[in-house]
Design a protein around this motif. Structure first.
Motif, mmCIF file in Angstrom:
data_model
loop_
_atom_site.group_PDB
_atom_site.id
_atom_site.type_symbol
_atom_site.label_atom_id
_atom_site.label_comp_id
_atom_site.label_asym_id
_atom_site.label_seq_id
_atom_site.Cartn_x
_atom_site.Cartn_y
_atom_site.Cartn_z
ATOM 1 N N PRO A 100 -2.594 -13.722 -1.017
ATOM 2 C CA PRO A 100 -3.742 -12.851 -1.294
ATOM 3 C C PRO A 100 -3.399 -11.362 -1.346
ATOM 4 C CG PRO A 100 -3.732 -13.428 1.008
ATOM 5 C CD PRO A 100 -2.560 -14.134 0.403
ATOM 6 N N PHE A 101 -2.117 -11.029 -1.365
ATOM 7 C CA PHE A 101 -1.714 -9.632 -1.405
ATOM 8 C C PHE A 101 -1.551 -9.172 -2.854
ATOM 9 C CE2 PHE A 101 -0.370 -11.384 2.626
ATOM 10 C CZ PHE A 101 -0.829 -10.431 3.520
ATOM 11 N N HIS A 102 -1.509 -7.853 -3.037
ATOM 12 C CA HIS A 102 -1.391 -7.284 -4.382
ATOM 13 C C HIS A 102 -0.051 -7.621 -5.008
ATOM 14 C CE1 HIS A 102 -0.382 -4.042 -7.254
ATOM 15 N NE2 HIS A 102 -1.666 -4.100 -7.555
ATOM 16 N N ASP A 103 1.021 -7.557 -4.221
ATOM 17 C CA ASP A 103 2.363 -7.795 -4.747
ATOM 18 C C ASP A 103 3.250 -8.253 -3.593
ATOM 19 O OD1 ASP A 103 3.665 -5.328 -3.493
ATOM 20 O OD2 ASP A 103 2.095 -4.407 -4.714
ATOM 21 N N TRP A 104 4.494 -8.598 -3.931
ATOM 22 C CA TRP A 104 5.387 -9.155 -2.914
ATOM 23 C C TRP A 104 5.817 -8.119 -1.884
ATOM 24 C CZ3 TRP A 104 6.079 -13.869 -1.345
ATOM 25 C CH2 TRP A 104 5.710 -14.909 -2.195
ATOM 26 N N ASN A 105 5.918 -6.869 -2.271
ATOM 27 C CA ASN A 105 6.220 -5.848 -1.268
ATOM 28 C C ASN A 105 5.135 -5.809 -0.204
ATOM 29 O OD1 ASN A 105 8.450 -5.190 -2.794
ATOM 30 N ND2 ASN A 105 8.032 -3.002 -2.816
ATOM 31 N N GLU A 106 3.874 -5.829 -0.642
ATOM 32 C CA GLU A 106 2.764 -5.799 0.320
ATOM 33 C C GLU A 106 2.767 -7.048 1.202
ATOM 34 O OE1 GLU A 106 -1.116 -5.095 -1.127
ATOM 35 O OE2 GLU A 106 -0.706 -3.033 -1.762
ATOM 36 N N ARG A 107 3.046 -8.189 0.593
ATOM 37 C CA ARG A 107 3.022 -9.428 1.373
ATOM 38 C C ARG A 107 4.120 -9.436 2.435
ATOM 39 N NH1 ARG A 107 2.592 -15.692 -0.772
ATOM 40 N NH2 ARG A 107 3.125 -16.663 1.203
ATOM 41 N N ILE A 108 5.325 -9.026 2.055
ATOM 42 C CA ILE A 108 6.423 -9.061 3.022
ATOM 43 C C ILE A 108 6.263 -7.953 4.057
ATOM 44 C CG2 ILE A 108 8.934 -8.982 3.280
ATOM 45 C CD1 ILE A 108 9.088 -10.184 0.434
ATOM 46 N N LEU A 109 5.650 -6.837 3.671
ATOM 47 C CA LEU A 109 5.292 -5.815 4.659
ATOM 48 C C LEU A 109 4.398 -6.423 5.729
ATOM 49 C CD1 LEU A 109 4.863 -2.938 5.790
ATOM 50 C CD2 LEU A 109 3.081 -2.640 4.053
ATOM 51 N N ALA A 110 3.379 -7.172 5.308
ATOM 52 C CA ALA A 110 2.422 -7.756 6.258
ATOM 53 C C ALA A 110 3.051 -8.868 7.083
ATOM 54 C CB ALA A 110 1.204 -8.287 5.502
#
Length: 851
Positions: free
Chosen positions: A59-69
């Motif tokens: 549900p994140f905008h992109d993979w950077n955001e997902r892996i950040l979370a």
């Protein structure tokens, strides 16, 4: 930044046979180094300098955001839990693990989560304070290029850019450097030594043979049997310099990355225990793996590390440190000779990034595209280098020194003018500055197009392969702008020799034409995007350009809309400026036509507007006039990015959805009694009526939550929300929890931040009351509230004010915080699943606080 050819000033040239004495004390206590390689490939659009939405990261905008979370933030705020799962302590794992972050990833983090970014920098400072000035962070080659496959000039640029980025962020020169895929050869060793790097980390399989310093007889370790418990010295081919090497423990590292020991602190400690050798005076245990293992690949394992670093390892008497600190006390007493060309993730040298070696293969697919892709990009690199050298020497004293120093501008665009003044060979005109910056940006993209991920996987048409081709396309475009030389057709001819596994594309040329060329963004297309989004009061998100509206007129023509305007467009990276005029005609629905042309002067602009307005009585005539005055190229909705098209779609359907919503509300209100009668008699509610109820209640839910977010002081919204919850429960309606939870999350986080900042007892009590009500509301609505950020803010505020609060609660002083308020504060922590038992015990009994 060190000039070309300079040696590490802290690293005197050693001669063969020279054994170095240890400058520090030795210890029998095991010394543990756990290294995390944190890296994501650059994903930014090379024209817009933003990452587009990646549906696979939902549900994140992109993979950077997902892996950040999932990884970067959880490791910055890692939990130590008690047996009931309550938070006892929050730990910054980066303070205890050796780590490197890719420079392009750190640049993204700095922009998108400055709090995590600052905790990473702070971790290095704190670890240096703990370890005699030796911080945990090491550098990385700039954008993860496989150095043995890079040209000699690019090797040095990648290393120097990595060093400069590290110095900019961490405020010190890096002793160590992580090599992409740990790929190394003799030329890479020399380049690292020349640039001042003291040590690297390699896999055991990369060593050929070893011997004690001062001895002549070699011991073969080519089967991976090198002892990882000591550092080794690797000399340059001329033995004029050296690089120290740590080989990570292969079995432990594999178990961390691919086994289950990361899920249990006890299992991790027992596995490390097996590596301790009782006959050794110095006990180094070192392992390395992808940092994303902890939290992204293996969920929750950042907690394993936190407990290991702060509880389990100290309990066993182990020292947790880093490579630089260990090396300062235990310099190498052994020499190593490396295999000629190696990387940890390819058994065939560096074949994974240059040929179809079998690594990364999937059944039925080939990687025959790898070699032609490498050859095409090598050809393009050499063409771009020739263009750069030929053109830049007319403006710059030393073009290649300027390229190495260009990282200063990449890190801080405000340095652009100072940089040009420092490197120019004569005073540059405005046009000269644009030319020089185009050439330097062309070279930047010639680096980015070699990011290793483009070859790592099974197919060229994957996002990683497409991304490096997009960088190549941008470099080609900049070369054409600077010299009028078009390299694209020859590049495509070479790409056509790279066969794809997908018949849809056939080869690299097909991939480029289908997935790269349509994504190119001209200044005219940027202005067309601006014009279309201005209809919905939207602004394209980008740090790649600056768009300044100068004028705009809007005319409604029946069901159509005409926009005529002027904008000034500039590009910070190249100093290019464009003054452009546009006319946009929206005929309704999806029918958009937009023309863009250079600003023709004020008189011409006024004449253009007059011509369009005079044609507005006839839609056909208006279309013809627009095409005549601003053609032949016009733009439709395909000029928008996919994400912006989705925004436009929501706007275009908004009126329809509002009319439907009104109809559903009316249906629900008119049939409320019928619905309740069905429910009272235990009969299934007709799905048409149930749909009307569900849609209406969800609209009321979101509307009330958003109103409460804006007007947090009003209690009416709470009453309304509880009424909605009761109605939904009575009718058996499903509330849209995910969207509602996001709104309440924002409200709770803001309230928790205000609680942490509360300056007096009255404000503290008020914020406590709000948070208590909002958390109860979340429970009433069954909303899945994320506790992690709330816990972090709560503990931050509590640690900041704990002594003050306890003192205020116990002393009879003016302005003291009542013990009951403090008790409520700690009870709030219990609701957030934080262990505050020890703090509660410090409060006086409730009766003692009366009066």
């Amino acid at each position: 930044m060190l000039p070309s050819g300079s040696k590490n000033p802290a690293q005197p040239a050693a001669q063969s046979g020279q054994e170095v004495e240890s400058p520090g004390p030795r210890t029998t206590a095991p010394y543990v180094v756990l290294h995390g390689h944190f890296y994501q490939p650059p994903r930014e659009d090379p024209w817009l300098n933003r990452i587009e939405r990646q549906p696979s990261a939902h549900p994140f905008h992109d993979w950077n955001e997902r892996i950040l979370a999932e990884c970067y933030r959880p490791n910055a705020f890692a939990r130590i839990l008690d047996e009931q799962g309550q938070v006892v302590r929050i730990v910054n794992n980066y303070e205890f693990m050796s780590f490197n972050f890719g420079p392009t990833l750190l640049a993204w983090l700095e922009e998108h989560d400055v709090e995590v970014y600052q905790r990473i920098l702070a971790a290095d400072r704190l670890s240096a304070e703990r370890l005699e000035g030796k911080g945990n962070a090491i550098a990385q080659v700039y954008n993860h290029v496989i150095l043995p496959l890079a040209s000699e000039r690019d090797k040095y640029t990648q290393i120097r850019w990595g060093i400069a980025d590290f110095q900019h962020r961490f405020g010190r020169f890096p002793e160590g450097m992580w090599l992409a895929e740990t790929a190394i050869d003799a030329a890479t060793v020399k380049a690292l030594v020349d640039c001042g790097i003291r040590f690297v980390i390699l896999a055991p399989s990369q060593a050929q043979r070893i011997r004690p310093l001062g001895q002549t007889e070699w011991i073969d370790v080519s089967q991976g049997q090198i002892d990882p418990s000591r550092p080794y010295r690797c000399f340059t081919p001329d033995r004029g310099g050296y690089l120290d090497v740590f080989f990570f423990d292969g079995p432990i590292s594999r178990d961390l990355g691919f086994g289950d020991i990361a899920y249990s602190t006890q299992a991790l400690a027992e596995r490390l225990q097996l590596a301790i050798r009782p006959d050794r005076e110095v006990q180094l245990i070192n392992c390395a793996t992808d940092g994303e293992t902890f939290g992204h690949h293996k969920r929750g394992t950042e907690r394993t590390l936190a407990y290991a670093f702060c509880e389990e390892f100290p309990r066993r008497g182990w020292q947790v440190g880093n490579y630089a600190h260990f090396l300062s006390h235990h310099p190498p007493t052994w020499e190593v000779q490396l295999k000629p060309v190696t990387a940890w993730s390819c058994a065939h040298g560096v074949g994974r990034w240059s040929r179809d070696c079998g690594c990364g293969a999937v059944p039925g697919w080939h990687q025959r595209w790898r070699q032609p892709l490498r050859e095409a990009l090598n050809w393009l690199r050499d063409q771009l280098a020739e263009i750069y050298e030929t053109e830049a020497k007319a403006y710059l004293r030393d073009p290649w020194l300027a390229r190495d120093r260009y990282i200063e501008v990449i890190l801080d665009r405000e340095r652009r003018e100072a940089f040009l003044q420092e490197h120019q060979s004569h005073r540059l005109t405005a046009e000269d500055r644009v030319q020089v910056l185009r050439l330097l940006e062309m070279q930047r993209y010639s680096q980015l197009m070699f990011t290793s991920c483009g070859w790592f996987f099974e197919e060229l048409a994957r996002p990683e392969g497409v991304q490096i081709l997009r960088y190549a396309a941008r470099a080609i475009e900049l070369a054409a702008a600077a010299t009028k030389v078009d390299l694209e057709e020859e590049f495509l001819l070479r790409l056509s020799k790279a066969p794809s596994n997908l018949e849809l594309y056939k080869d690299g040329r097909g991939v480029y034409q289908a997935l790269v060329r349509p994504r190119r963004v001209s200044p005219q297309r940027l202005v067309a995007q601006h014009a279309m989004l201005s209809l919905v009061n939207g602004v394209p998100r980008s740090s790649g350009y600056v768009l300044e509206p100068v004028d705009q007129e809007r005319l409604a023509i029946g069901g159509s809309t005409l926009l005529v305007g002027r904008v000034k467009l500039s590009f910070p990276t190249t100093s290019e400026e464009h003054d452009l005029t546009y006319a946009l005609l929206h005929l309704g629905g999806w029918d958009f036509q937009c023309g863009v042309k250079p600003f023709p002067g004020q008189r011409g602009y006024e004449q253009l507007k007059a011509s369009l307005l005079s044609s507005s009585r006839s839609r056909i005539q208006l279309v013809l006039t627009l095409q005549e005055l601003l053609g032949p190229e016009t733009f439709d909705l395909n000029a928008l990015t996919e994400e912006d098209r989705q925004q436009m779609l929501r706007w275009l359907t908004q009126d329809t959805l509002e009319r439907l919503a009104q109809l559903y509300r009316q249906t629900y209100l008119e049939n409320y009694g019928v619905l309740m009668a069905f429910r009272a008699d235990g009969l299934p509610i007709p799905e048409e009526l149930l749909a009307a109820a569900q849609i209406t209640l969800n609209q009321r839910l979101l509307s009330s939550l958003r109103a409460m977010e804006i007007e947090e002081g009003k209690r009416d919204h709470l009453l309304e929300l509880r009424a909605i919850a009761r109605e939904a429960e009575q009718l058996g309606c499903q509330l849209r929890q995910e969207e509602a939870a996001r709104v309440l999350d924002r409200l709770l986080q803001r309230g928790m931040w205000q609680l942490a900042q509360a300056a007096d007892s009255e404000t503290l009590s008020e914020q406590l009351h709000n948070l208590e009500e909002w958390l109860q509301l979340a429970a009433d609505l069954g909303l899945p509230i994320r506790l992690d950020r709330l816990q972090e803010l709560y503990l931050l505020g509590l640690e900041r004010r704990r002594s003050e609060l306890l003192r205020s609660s116990l002393e009879r002083a003016p302005g003291r915080i009542p013990a009951e308020t403090l008790r409520r504060l700690l009870q709030l922590g219990q609701q957030l699943r934080i262990n505050v038992g020890a703090w509660l015990q410090q409060l006086p009994p409730p009766a003692a606080t009366e009066g």
